[in-house]
Design a protein around this motif. Structure first.
Motif, PDB file in Angstrom:
ATOM      1  N   GLU A  12       6.328 -13.290  90.442  1.00 30.67           N
ATOM      2  CA  GLU A  12       6.119 -13.148  89.011  1.00 30.67           C
ATOM      3  C   GLU A  12       6.901 -11.950  88.486  1.00 30.67           C
ATOM      4  N   PRO A  13       7.846 -12.141  87.550  1.00 27.88           N
ATOM      5  CA  PRO A  13       8.596 -11.009  87.004  1.00 27.88           C
ATOM      6  C   PRO A  13       7.673 -10.024  86.307  1.00 27.88           C
ATOM      7  N   GLU A  14       7.970  -8.738  86.440  1.00 32.03           N
ATOM      8  CA  GLU A  14       7.181  -7.712  85.793  1.00 32.03           C
ATOM      9  C   GLU A  14       7.687  -7.489  84.369  1.00 32.03           C
ATOM     10  N   ASN A  15       6.929  -6.720  83.576  1.00 30.43           N
ATOM     11  CA  ASN A  15       7.299  -6.502  82.200  1.00 30.43           C
ATOM     12  C   ASN A  15       8.584  -5.686  82.077  1.00 30.43           C
ATOM     13  N   ASP A  16       8.752  -4.692  82.979  1.00 30.04           N
ATOM     14  CA  ASP A  16       9.980  -3.900  82.918  1.00 30.04           C
ATOM     15  C   ASP A  16      11.066  -4.604  83.708  1.00 30.04           C
ATOM     16  N   CYS A  17      12.273  -4.009  83.724  1.00 34.49           N
ATOM     17  CA  CYS A  17      13.409  -4.637  84.394  1.00 34.49           C
ATOM     18  C   CYS A  17      13.935  -3.776  85.525  1.00 34.49           C
ATOM     19  N   GLU A  18      13.087  -2.952  86.125  1.00 34.59           N
ATOM     20  CA  GLU A  18      13.541  -2.092  87.212  1.00 34.59           C
ATOM     21  C   GLU A  18      13.966  -2.903  88.429  1.00 34.59           C
ATOM     22  N   TRP A  19      13.455  -4.131  88.548  1.00 33.91           N
ATOM     23  CA  TRP A  19      13.764  -4.968  89.712  1.00 33.91           C
ATOM     24  C   TRP A  19      15.063  -5.750  89.517  1.00 33.91           C
ATOM     25  N   LYS A  20      15.655  -5.653  88.297  1.00 36.21           N
ATOM     26  CA  LYS A  20      16.861  -6.426  87.991  1.00 36.21           C
ATOM     27  C   LYS A  20      18.112  -5.577  88.154  1.00 36.21           C
ATOM     28  N   PRO A  21      19.157  -6.084  88.840  1.00 29.88           N
ATOM     29  CA  PRO A  21      20.398  -5.316  89.006  1.00 29.88           C
ATOM     30  C   PRO A  21      21.077  -5.033  87.675  1.00 29.88           C
ATOM     31  N   LYS A  22      21.777  -3.895  87.609  1.00 34.24           N
ATOM     32  CA  LYS A  22      22.529  -3.511  86.420  1.00 34.24           C
ATOM     33  C   LYS A  22      23.814  -2.814  86.866  1.00 34.24           C
ATOM     34  N   GLN A  23      24.850  -2.912  86.079  1.00 35.57           N
ATOM     35  CA  GLN A  23      26.073  -2.180  86.365  1.00 35.57           C
ATOM     36  C   GLN A  23      25.789  -0.687  86.283  1.00 35.57           C
ATOM     37  N   PHE A 110      26.703   3.843  96.953  1.00 35.05           N
ATOM     38  CA  PHE A 110      27.315   2.597  96.504  1.00 35.05           C
ATOM     39  C   PHE A 110      26.888   2.318  95.070  1.00 35.05           C
ATOM     40  N   VAL A 111      27.859   1.969  94.240  1.00 31.11           N
ATOM     41  CA  VAL A 111      27.625   1.755  92.815  1.00 31.11           C
ATOM     42  C   VAL A 111      27.872   0.286  92.478  1.00 31.11           C
ATOM     43  N   VAL A 112      27.000  -0.293  91.666  1.00 30.15           N
ATOM     44  CA  VAL A 112      27.178  -1.668  91.196  1.00 30.15           C
ATOM     45  C   VAL A 112      28.268  -1.677  90.129  1.00 30.15           C
ATOM     46  N   THR A 113      29.363  -2.368  90.399  1.00 31.58           N
ATOM     47  CA  THR A 113      30.461  -2.435  89.438  1.00 31.58           C
ATOM     48  C   THR A 113      30.571  -3.814  88.783  1.00 31.58           C
ATOM     49  N   ASP A 114      29.857  -4.798  89.315  1.00 33.66           N
ATOM     50  CA  ASP A 114      29.896  -6.135  88.713  1.00 33.66           C
ATOM     51  C   ASP A 114      28.609  -6.866  89.058  1.00 33.66           C
ATOM     52  N   PHE A 115      28.001  -7.488  88.058  1.00 36.48           N
ATOM     53  CA  PHE A 115      26.789  -8.268  88.268  1.00 36.48           C
ATOM     54  C   PHE A 115      26.834  -9.505  87.388  1.00 36.48           C
ATOM     55  N   LYS A 116      26.816 -10.679  88.008  1.00 37.01           N
ATOM     56  CA  LYS A 116      26.759 -11.948  87.279  1.00 37.01           C
ATOM     57  C   LYS A 116      25.403 -12.586  87.563  1.00 37.01           C
ATOM     58  N   GLU A 117      24.679 -12.873  86.499  1.00 36.69           N
ATOM     59  CA  GLU A 117      23.286 -13.306  86.626  1.00 36.69           C
ATOM     60  C   GLU A 117      23.113 -14.817  86.667  1.00 36.69           C
ATOM     61  N   LYS A 118      23.935 -15.564  85.945  1.00 33.58           N
ATOM     62  CA  LYS A 118      23.703 -16.993  85.749  1.00 33.58           C
ATOM     63  C   LYS A 118      24.083 -17.828  86.969  1.00 33.58           C
ATOM     64  N   HIS A 119      23.269 -18.873  87.205  1.00 39.29           N
ATOM     65  CA  HIS A 119      23.513 -19.836  88.288  1.00 39.29           C
ATOM     66  C   HIS A 119      23.889 -21.184  87.682  1.00 39.29           C
ATOM     67  N   ASN A 120      24.614 -21.995  88.425  1.00 42.21           N
ATOM     68  CA  ASN A 120      24.989 -23.331  87.946  1.00 42.21           C
ATOM     69  C   ASN A 120      24.174 -24.416  88.629  1.00 42.21           C
ATOM     70  N   HIS A 121      23.009 -24.057  89.147  1.00 42.70           N
ATOM     71  CA  HIS A 121      22.154 -25.008  89.863  1.00 42.70           C
ATOM     72  C   HIS A 121      20.702 -24.665  89.574  1.00 42.70           C
ATOM     73  N   ASP A 122      19.819 -25.584  89.861  1.00 43.51           N
ATOM     74  CA  ASP A 122      18.391 -25.342  89.690  1.00 43.51           C
ATOM     75  C   ASP A 122      17.894 -24.362  90.747  1.00 43.51           C
ATOM     76  N   LEU A 123      16.962 -23.494  90.359  1.00 41.44           N
ATOM     77  CA  LEU A 123      16.327 -22.590  91.305  1.00 41.44           C
ATOM     78  C   LEU A 123      15.119 -23.292  91.910  1.00 41.44           C
ATOM     79  N   VAL A 124      14.704 -22.868  93.077  1.00 38.34           N
ATOM     80  CA  VAL A 124      13.608 -23.544  93.755  1.00 38.34           C
ATOM     81  C   VAL A 124      12.292 -23.245  93.048  1.00 38.34           C
TER      82      VAL A 124
END
Length: 285
Positions: A12-23, A110-124
């Motif tokens: 279950e996603p939390e209200n904040d976005c600390e768990w989500k990658p960011k550049q 290590f620094v995140v320099t690129d993050f692509k979020e969208k998928h082209n398929h259904d998630l389980v």
């Protein structure tokens, strides 16, 4: 002997976005970045894998790493495919979801320099998220403990009890450890030669733990019964059978049997088309 363990994961996603990658996000090591992205993948219900990396040619230090969805790219053409009686199903979709990290030589992080979020398929589905390949890993310590238990002659039920106690005691056993599957090297080799037709069945909870015991059985060229794998299941739901069939195929390079004989269990019948859509399943009396 190999074991696969399942520990429940909060999806279950939390209200904040600390768990989500960011550049610009930083990590102490490549492994920390992998663990973070894998946790994110578990929440979002997709599996990840390591892809491209570059290392310093003098120090062999990792400079950058690309982490991708396991459906990234397409499988290369195998020259043996036209000769294969049962070629593997294509599972990749060219998905571009990814996380790219690069070493900052000034900080050593290590620094995140690129993050692509969208998928082209259904998630389980949420119920099947724990079955994803990158979510089924066990620690080195756990693997050593399992091997030691087997070498010490502990029976399957005793190993089950031991891991349950280590997970927090008997009261937490049902919440932590659900299904166990194993196959040794001989079983894997036998399946490669005689695995076109397989009979799959479960006992009616006859063991002390009152868990269904499942076995994959076939015949060799002498018409002798051979075992391809076995499992101790928590229950006989379609989710458990999906998990089991996925693990069965994983240790066999995704080679599915041509025909699978089963009993009249509804969970089995639902799971087979999901995991082995090209396999013909028949009722066995």
């Amino acid at each position: 002997m190999g074991f696969q363990l399942h520990f429940d994961i909060d999806t279950e996603p939390e209200n904040d976005c600390e768990w989500k990658p960011k550049q610009g996000m930083t990590f102490e090591s490549e492994q920390c970045a992998y663990d973070f992205y894998n946790t994110y993948g578990g929440r979002m219900r997709f599996s990840i894998r390591r892809d491209y990396c570059r290392k310093d040619k003098f120090t062999n230090q990792l400079i950058c790493r690309l982490l991708v969805c396991n459906k990234e790219g397409f499988r290369k053409v195998d020259k043996r495919d036209p000769l294969s009686k049962n070629p593997r199903a294509e599972t990749r979709t060219g998905c571009e979801a990814r996380l790219y990290i690069k070493l900052d030589e000034g900080t050593g992080k290590f620094v995140v320099t690129d993050f692509k979020e969208k998928h082209n398929h259904d998630l389980v589905s949420p119920k099947c998220a724990h079955m994803l390949s990158s979510q089924r890993k066990i620690s080195t310590t756990q693997a050593m403990q399992l091997d030691l238990a087997a070498q010490s002659g502990l029976r399957l039920g005793q190993s089950f009890e031991l891991m349950g106690r280590e997970a927090g005691g008997r009261q937490y056993n049902e919440e932590q450890i659900t299904n166990m599957f194993w196959a040794d090297a001989q079983m894997i080799m036998d399946y490669a030669q005689f695995g076109d037709v397989v009979t799959f069945d479960t006992t009616d909870k006859l063991n002390k733990e009152h868990r269904p015991f499942a076995s994959f059985v076939g015949f060799n060229h002498h018409r002798e019964t051979i075992i391809f794998g076995a499992a101790l299941l928590y229950d006989e739901t379609d989710e458990s059978f999906v998990w089991l069939f996925e693990n069965f195929l994983e240790v066999r390079s995704r080679k599915a049997p041509k025909t699978l004989f089963i009993d009249q269990d509804a969970g089995m019948a639902k799971a087979i088309p999901i995991v082995m859509p090209d396999t013909s399943h028949q009722l066995c009396t």
